[in-house]
Design an enzyme around this catalytic site. Sequence first.
Site, PDB file in Angstrom:
ATOM      1  N   HIS A 270       0.774  -1.456   0.128  1.00 43.18           N
ATOM      2  CA  HIS A 270      -0.287  -0.463  -0.288  1.00 43.18           C
ATOM      3  C   HIS A 270       0.963   1.390  -0.339  1.00 43.18           C
ATOM      4  O   HIS A 270       0.353   2.585   0.141  1.00 43.18           O
ATOM      5  CB  HIS A 270      -0.830  -0.034   1.761  1.00 43.18           C
ATOM      6  CG  HIS A 270      -1.985  -0.732   0.723  1.00 43.18           C
ATOM      7  ND1 HIS A 270      -3.540  -0.566   2.019  1.00 43.18           N
ATOM      8  CD2 HIS A 270      -2.662  -1.017  -0.287  1.00 43.18           C
ATOM      9  CE1 HIS A 270      -4.317  -1.153   1.192  1.00 43.18           C
ATOM     10  NE2 HIS A 270      -3.986  -1.684  -0.487  1.00 43.18           N
ATOM     11  N   CYS A 271       2.327   1.093  -0.055  1.00 43.21           N
ATOM     12  CA  CYS A 271       2.673   2.380  -0.430  1.00 43.21           C
ATOM     13  C   CYS A 271       3.186   2.954  -2.112  1.00 43.21           C
ATOM     14  O   CYS A 271       2.510   3.464  -2.300  1.00 43.21           O
ATOM     15  CB  CYS A 271       4.519   1.907  -0.122  1.00 43.21           C
ATOM     16  SG  CYS A 271       4.197   2.538   2.066  1.00 43.21           S
ATOM     17  N   ILE A 272       4.328   2.276  -2.552  1.00 42.25           N
ATOM     18  CA  ILE A 272       4.330   2.358  -3.679  1.00 42.25           C
ATOM     19  C   ILE A 272       3.426   2.407  -5.115  1.00 42.25           C
ATOM     20  O   ILE A 272       3.349   3.705  -5.523  1.00 42.25           O
ATOM     21  CB  ILE A 272       5.742   1.879  -4.346  1.00 42.25           C
ATOM     22  CG1 ILE A 272       7.098   1.844  -3.297  1.00 42.25           C
ATOM     23  CG2 ILE A 272       6.148   2.292  -6.101  1.00 42.25           C
ATOM     24  CD1 ILE A 272       7.431   2.804  -3.067  1.00 42.25           C
ATOM     25  N   ASP A 275       0.492   5.322  -2.666  1.00 33.58           N
ATOM     26  CA  ASP A 275       0.725   6.976  -2.590  1.00 33.58           C
ATOM     27  C   ASP A 275       1.173   8.107  -3.481  1.00 33.58           C
ATOM     28  O   ASP A 275       0.624   9.299  -3.430  1.00 33.58           O
ATOM     29  CB  ASP A 275       1.789   6.642  -0.893  1.00 33.58           C
ATOM     30  CG  ASP A 275       1.499   5.776   0.123  1.00 33.58           C
ATOM     31  OD1 ASP A 275      -0.046   5.368   0.311  1.00 33.58           O
ATOM     32  OD2 ASP A 275       2.680   5.751   0.624  1.00 33.58           O
TER      33      ASP A 275
END
Length: 427
Positions: A270-272, A275
């Site tokens: 759920h980051c790269i 975001d």
Amino acid sequence: MTLDAHAPASGAYDVAIVGLGYVGLPTALAFHAAGARVLGIDASPERLARIRERRVDLLASDHARLATALGDEAFSLVADPSYASWARAVVICVPTPVTAHLTPDLSALDRACASAVLHAVPGQVVILTSTSYVGCTEDLLAGPLRRRGLQAGRDVFVAFSPERIDPGNDRYAHEVVPRVVGGATPQCTAEAVKVLAHCTGNLHEVSSAGAAEMTKLFENTFRAVNIALANEVAEISRTLGLDVMEVINAAATKPYGFMPFFPGPGAGGHCIPCDPHYLLWQLRKTRLPTPVVSQAMAAIAERPRRVVDRVREVLSEAGVGLAGARILLLGVSYKPDVEDVRESPALEIIEGLLAAGAEVAYHDPLVPEIRLPEGRVLGSVDPPGGEADLVVAHTTHRALDLSWLPEDQLVLDATYRLTGAGRRVPL
């Protein structure tokens, strides 16, 4: 322990952690290990049950902490968000994914912040850690609290401090990773620092919540751009007959001006993949061009489809058509040594291969089953059975045993790190 129905006075807990997922649970355990009285809040009874039964994906060190915490009255778990009023500080750690259209999905964050506002009490410190757009702390916490009659910096203290937890990575303990903190006011920053200092030894204060919000977006956008570049360099290197890992490792010997990033089958978690889209979404109304970020995110989104195309190329070179081909994926989580399949490229790769008519199975000792985006459920083949026309190395866990692979097995290495396994060809 489980709380009873008799509410103690406000401040019975030092901190309430809202959201006990991949970020919230390790955060709660770090606070407890530092001696804080911790209240863990999660809306999912199933998640709470898994935590109590210790059936959760954690580092070995955090599993040991969990075993200790579950036997301590200073560590409590509840589903009712109203219990947050019992804590001196509230730390919000809920997921902030994107939709299928790559726009922010703020549903969990909206609910968590609205609940924190509803149950806030004078003197409480509320810290948001979930990645979001610049201004979210004001929009979702400080503003609504003000409308409730609680002024940030006077009645309550509101700050943003982005999480910096890397699931599955035991090299950087929660306590030693620096944390950025920015408050709605200088007093808010000071109060948030006091809270976070319980479990983090290195705190970096910035001038505002907005600066802290932008810091997190820049961190992950930086990673996204460099991962996209590494994948492109991998394609260039293969075209020129070079080993991209040799090239990257050689470049990494330079002691300044270079930071190694490595290619792979795509970016998950759920980051790269998520975001930077919060930043792009926010900037659309300003019409500010962002060609570098936009192109990097487009390349990252395209990467799983490139893997499917490469499978077709490798099979064709071996005289096998993709339709009807037997393909086995090794590992389906988004990174090694975690059970997390959120945004994993493997899901889109498998779906693309199935759509092309291939017979697809997977083997992953950490992920017993997966649900594809279109709803189909697949279970891990363990041990791998049957012959495969092609094995695709997607995620190589330390627990992944490859001794069963025949020496003549054709293997497409999407990790660029596989050694001594079959007839390896690079992605």
